[in-house]
Design a protein around this motif. Structure first.
Motif, mmCIF file in Angstrom:
data_model
loop_
_atom_site.group_PDB
_atom_site.id
_atom_site.type_symbol
_atom_site.label_atom_id
_atom_site.label_comp_id
_atom_site.label_asym_id
_atom_site.label_seq_id
_atom_site.Cartn_x
_atom_site.Cartn_y
_atom_site.Cartn_z
ATOM 1 N N MET A 1 -3.141 -8.234 8.244
ATOM 2 C CA MET A 1 -4.127 -7.723 7.123
ATOM 3 C C MET A 1 -4.357 -8.544 6.150
ATOM 4 S SD MET A 1 -3.319 -3.445 7.449
ATOM 5 C CE MET A 1 -1.422 -3.385 7.387
ATOM 6 N N ALA A 2 -3.056 -9.480 5.685
ATOM 7 C CA ALA A 2 -3.255 -10.356 4.662
ATOM 8 C C ALA A 2 -4.307 -11.475 5.186
ATOM 9 C CB ALA A 2 -1.949 -11.226 4.362
ATOM 10 N N ARG B 1 8.682 -5.383 -0.103
ATOM 11 C CA ARG B 1 7.820 -4.490 -0.712
ATOM 12 C C ARG B 1 6.636 -5.350 -1.272
ATOM 13 N NH1 ARG B 1 10.768 -0.562 -4.568
ATOM 14 N NH2 ARG B 1 8.957 0.937 -4.351
ATOM 15 N N ASN B 2 6.860 -6.639 -1.548
ATOM 16 C CA ASN B 2 5.635 -7.541 -2.083
ATOM 17 C C ASN B 2 5.078 -8.384 -0.849
ATOM 18 O OD1 ASN B 2 7.704 -9.323 -1.698
ATOM 19 N ND2 ASN B 2 7.715 -10.086 -3.765
ATOM 20 N N GLY B 3 5.238 -8.012 0.373
ATOM 21 C CA GLY B 3 5.191 -8.733 1.560
ATOM 22 C C GLY B 3 3.790 -9.262 1.817
ATOM 23 N N TYR B 4 2.772 -8.250 1.731
ATOM 24 C CA TYR B 4 1.419 -8.404 1.894
ATOM 25 C C TYR B 4 0.986 -9.232 0.817
ATOM 26 C CZ TYR B 4 -3.670 -6.889 1.388
ATOM 27 O OH TYR B 4 -4.911 -6.926 1.069
ATOM 28 N N ASN B 5 1.386 -9.464 -0.323
ATOM 29 C CA ASN B 5 0.703 -10.351 -1.310
ATOM 30 C C ASN B 5 1.337 -11.540 -1.239
ATOM 31 O OD1 ASN B 5 -1.441 -9.113 -2.518
ATOM 32 N ND2 ASN B 5 -0.377 -7.787 -3.922
ATOM 33 N N PRO C 1 -4.014 2.394 1.498
ATOM 34 C CA PRO C 1 -5.465 2.194 1.688
ATOM 35 C C PRO C 1 -5.918 1.010 2.310
ATOM 36 C CG PRO C 1 -5.137 2.611 -0.461
ATOM 37 C CD PRO C 1 -3.729 2.348 -0.179
ATOM 38 N N VAL C 2 -4.843 -0.175 2.072
ATOM 39 C CA VAL C 2 -5.369 -1.426 2.803
ATOM 40 C C VAL C 2 -4.827 -1.256 4.531
ATOM 41 C CG1 VAL C 2 -4.749 -3.773 3.298
ATOM 42 C CG2 VAL C 2 -4.886 -3.165 0.794
ATOM 43 N N TRP C 3 -3.882 -0.482 4.712
ATOM 44 C CA TRP C 3 -3.874 0.014 6.106
ATOM 45 C C TRP C 3 -5.005 0.659 6.755
ATOM 46 C CZ3 TRP C 3 0.093 -1.279 9.639
ATOM 47 C CH2 TRP C 3 0.199 -0.578 10.728
ATOM 48 N N ASP C 4 -5.416 1.601 5.866
ATOM 49 C CA ASP C 4 -6.442 2.559 6.397
ATOM 50 C C ASP C 4 -7.709 1.611 6.718
ATOM 51 O OD1 ASP C 4 -4.832 4.643 5.753
ATOM 52 O OD2 ASP C 4 -5.819 5.346 4.125
ATOM 53 N N ALA C 5 -7.973 0.866 5.880
ATOM 54 C CA ALA C 5 -9.197 -0.181 6.006
ATOM 55 C C ALA C 5 -9.237 -1.264 7.110
ATOM 56 C CB ALA C 5 -9.534 -0.905 4.532
ATOM 57 N N LEU D 1 8.593 0.753 0.600
ATOM 58 C CA LEU D 1 7.660 0.305 1.241
ATOM 59 C C LEU D 1 6.695 -0.430 0.540
ATOM 60 C CD1 LEU D 1 6.693 3.848 3.243
ATOM 61 C CD2 LEU D 1 8.118 2.066 4.127
ATOM 62 N N ASP D 2 5.938 -1.180 1.025
ATOM 63 C CA ASP D 2 4.941 -1.930 0.611
ATOM 64 C C ASP D 2 3.634 -0.968 0.152
ATOM 65 O OD1 ASP D 2 2.199 -3.662 0.311
ATOM 66 O OD2 ASP D 2 3.389 -5.165 0.824
ATOM 67 N N ARG D 3 3.299 -0.983 -1.012
ATOM 68 C CA ARG D 3 2.102 0.131 -1.167
ATOM 69 C C ARG D 3 0.879 -0.169 -0.864
ATOM 70 N NH1 ARG D 3 3.168 -2.519 -6.434
ATOM 71 N NH2 ARG D 3 1.286 -3.061 -7.511
ATOM 72 N N TYR D 4 0.484 -1.417 -0.774
ATOM 73 C CA TYR D 4 -0.527 -1.954 0.248
ATOM 74 C C TYR D 4 -0.637 -1.310 1.442
ATOM 75 C CZ TYR D 4 -1.367 -4.684 -3.979
ATOM 76 O OH TYR D 4 -1.633 -5.441 -5.324
ATOM 77 N N THR D 5 0.211 -1.632 2.296
ATOM 78 C CA THR D 5 0.276 -1.473 3.835
ATOM 79 C C THR D 5 1.227 -0.437 4.107
ATOM 80 O OG1 THR D 5 1.899 -3.220 4.162
ATOM 81 C CG2 THR D 5 -0.208 -4.063 3.814
ATOM 82 N N GLY D 6 1.964 0.085 3.563
ATOM 83 C CA GLY D 6 3.246 0.957 4.045
ATOM 84 C C GLY D 6 4.365 0.103 4.800
#
Length: 710
Positions: free
Chosen positions: A160-161, A315-319, A380-384, A688-693
């Motif tokens: 996703m990143a 928890r900051n993994g996506y970024n 939301p990023v996961w959903d998208a 959890l990462d708030r972007y992706t869970g």
């Protein structure tokens, strides 16, 4: 000893011994699937070796592959379909026929579907991955989008990143690189064929930088430069490298102007990551940061590697991953030969270089109208970007019943220990009306199920598999399925008929689905099964670097987005369009928990929990052990092999110590999946990462104390 006895003792295949060599593949790991020469006598597997004519392992097997015989014949293999006759978790079951099992499942799931809708059934799959297209299609045919995989905690966040920045995942073009940068790369344990590729690259003169909190075999054997950073600070290091490169005038200005969106905002944000600040955050000395930056711009082209989870399990993994990709972008190493090239998934996450009908196979049955996925709106990023639900929210929705109730679960190869605080996961499952568990072995989840179905290993089934470089195979069973087991895709095809779904292809059976999937490759199912090794597909479409540079990237702006318009368009002020760095702990430091705990670093002889039950592999590390620096051990008053307790606000586990200078002081590592010492019990469900869970498994504060003698 007679000649025949000597031949039998040596397991020599010949007429005198009755031993035959049959071809198969090892599906124990997540995606490589090395070729296996299976030595079979009287229908039983007696030995395995690597197949020299396979395109990935060329005659070699890792420790796990060499353990195949013990894996296949584990004593806790499930033998027959069963229905629960005791309380959940009690382990009391009664054997039943496949007909009764299918009929019960069909009746119960269809009754729930009629009363609460098809979305009230959660379909979740773990290992292995080979059956996923069949399960995903069946979920759609059932009328729901509630399909989930263990990618909720593995792989998907990294992808996703990439999708956020470029529109799709990219992978390294190692063969044409000058410099390889491996972020969290310990290839000799994670994927040893890739480790051998790196060795060849290095022997041919390629340069290698490894960025890892630990000193690993890959570091010792191959790294020209090792940046040993603190866990979870990869994003800060990438931003520091980017800032230094920009300040030195080394960024690729022409590339940036033509292909990058948001560079000015990114460069302005990165200014705060001076050499001094980057050293303070990461622990990497300034001189090594300078050296890495100079290698980046003088040794290229640069290809990179971000493993499925090492960067994302924070928890900051996506970024963190987005920042790493941004570094590649500003140096002009995306969609260029020798840099990182786009992955066009052929089948089961692999870019084989040809087309298959895997996408149509799943999406042609997608329901036109249904409720949103479980957990929709929370990440939301996961959903998208993910075509599945984020299973980290499953327990909450089961417990709360909002926005709609979940009444049943079908779980294939699922171990509750993949989740934070796994005991709470089981407690949530126990609130369900009906659970189906399909597995090889008797897991704790099986003991909480209503119906349990036995599946088989890769050596007992016919499996379709594609490989990079244009290869495709379809194996045949080398031994008959043990006991009453069936393979996962067969179970799903047969179950479709009892669910009365409108799906003529699944109802036609497994072979019909295989023919659909390979249609257009130029090969037939019969040719694939008769061939002793994977065949080269005649209808290949190798990628030519530069296509997206010329035609535009699959993002909203058509460019590489360092400033994400996808995120900017979300109504979530806490989600930042730039790849900002935040402390992965996200909380004030507590003196009771002075250590940083990371979980999941690979052991050469284990894959998650499944190899803890293989006696030979387990003998290599019979007890759960925490890796700890000798100076930390001295302060705690413990020595090699002593028992200690690791504790957090959420729980504690009792393990032995393993002293190693490969750790940074203050950092400890513990492998996961041990039933007697499950490290995931130390991690809160909301960590959890708030972007992706995605869960923060590799950066948890913990305390350690010497354990009392038992």
């Amino acid at each position: 000893m007679t000649e025949q006895e000597r031949l039998l003792h040596a397991k020599i295949p010949c007429e005198q011994t009755g031993i035959e060599v049959r071809k198969s593949l090892c599906a124990i790991c997540t995606g490589i699937h090395c070729g296996i020469d299976a030595y079979v006598k009287d229908g039983k597997l007696v030995k395995v070796e690597g197949s020299e004519d396979y395109p990935v392992n060329f005659g070699k097997l890792c420790v796990k592959g060499a353990s195949t015989r013990g894996y296949v014949y584990r004593e806790d293999r499930l033998k027959t379909p069963m229905k629960r006759i005791g309380a959940r978790g009690e382990g009391k079951f009664q054997p039943i026929t496949w007909e009764e099992a299918y009929r019960t499942i069909g009746e119960r799931l269809n009754a729930i579907k009629r009363l609460d809708g098809p979305e009230a059934v959660a379909w979740v799959t773990g290992f292995t991955k080979w059956h996923r297209p069949w399960m995903h299609r069946l979920v759609h045919s059932f009328g729901s989008l509630n399909y989930a995989t263990e990618s909720s905690a593995c792989y998907r966040s990294m992808v996703m990143a990439w999708q956020t920045v470029t529109g799709r995942e990219y992978g390294c073009d190692l063969e044409n690189s000058g410099l390889f940068v491996g972020w969290g790369c310990n290839a000799f344990h994670n994927a040893y064929p890739f480790g051998e590729a790196l060795r060849q690259f290095h022997d041919a003169g390629g340069k290698i930088i490894i960025i890892d909190p630990r000193v690993t075999d890959t570091v010792n054997q191959l790294a020209d430069l090792h940046l040993q950073l603190r866990p979870g600070t990869d994003g800060a290091l990438a931003l520091g490298l980017a800032n230094y490169i920009i300040c030195q005038g080394w960024a690729d200005d022409a590339y940036i102007k033509a292909y990058i969106h948001g560079f000015e905002q990114f460069a302005a944000y990165a200014e705060r990551f001076t050499l001094e600040e980057t050293q303070r955050i990461t622990g990497v000395p300034q001189e090594l940061i300078r050296q890495a930056a100079e290698m980046y711009v003088t040794s290229g082209p640069v290809s990179t590697y971000q493993p499925a989870s090492a960067l994302s399990h924070h928890r900051n993994g996506y970024n963190n991953v987005r920042a790493v990709i941004a570094l590649q972008a500003i140096t002009g190493n995306l969609d260029r030969e020798g840099g990182d090239l786009p992955v066009h998934e052929t089948y089961l996450y692999t870019d084989c270089g040809f087309d298959m009908k895997a996408g149509e196979f799943v999406q042609s049955q997608r329901p036109a109208a249904c409720k949103g996925r479980i957990g929709a709106g929370r990440f939301p990023v996961w959903d998208a970007l993910a075509d599945e639900f984020q299973s980290m929210d499953l327990a909450r929705q089961i417990t709360e019943g909002t926005p709609y109730p979940v009444k049943a679960m079908v779980a294939i190869g699922v171990n509750h220990r993949m989740f934070p605080q796994p005991h709470q996961q089981l407690e949530a499952y126990d609130k369900l009306d009906f659970i189906v568990a399909v597995d090889l072995f008797e897991t704790e989840l099986c003991r909480h199920a209503d119906i349990v179905l036995p599946c088989c290993t890769s050596l007992e089934r016919s499996e379709l598999k594609g490989y990079e470089g244009g290869f495709l195979t379809c194996t045949t069973p080398v031994i008959e399925p043990l006991y009453q087991s069936k393979h996962d895709a067969q179970i799903l095809c047969e179950l479709a008929r009892y669910l009365d779904v409108d799906d003529s292809l699944l109802n036609a059976g497994y072979d019909a689905t295989l023919r659909y999937l390979i249609h257009g490759t130029g090969l037939t199912l019969e040719e694939l099964r008769q061939a002793p090794a994977p065949l080269e597909v005649p209808n290949q479409r190798p990628y030519t670097p530069g296509y997206y540079l010329e035609h535009g990237f699959e993002t909203k702006t058509g460019k590489i987005e360092l400033y994400s318009e996808l995120i900017a368009g979300m109504d979530r002020p806490d989600l930042k369009p730039l790849p900002v760095y935040e402390d992965g702990f996200g909380e004030e430091k507590d003196p009771r928990y002075p250590f940083t705990l990371a979980t999941g670093a690979r052991l050469a002889h284990a894959v998650h929990s499944r190899f803890h039950g293989v006696a030979w592999a387990r003998s290599l590390r019979p007890d759960p052990m925490v890796d700890i620096h000798p100076q930390d051990a001295q302060l705690l008053g413990v020595q090699e092999g002593d028992w200690v307790e690791l504790f957090t606000p959420h729980g504690q586990v009792r393990v032995r110590t393993h002293l190693t200078a490969g750790q940074l002081r203050g950092d400890v590592d513990l492998y996961h999946g041990y039933a007697e010492a499950d490290v995931n019990e130390l991690i809160g469900r909301q960590y959890l990462d708030r972007y992706t869970g995605f869960p923060g498994y590799r950066q948890i504060r913990c305390g350690i104390r010497k354990a009392a003698v038992q």
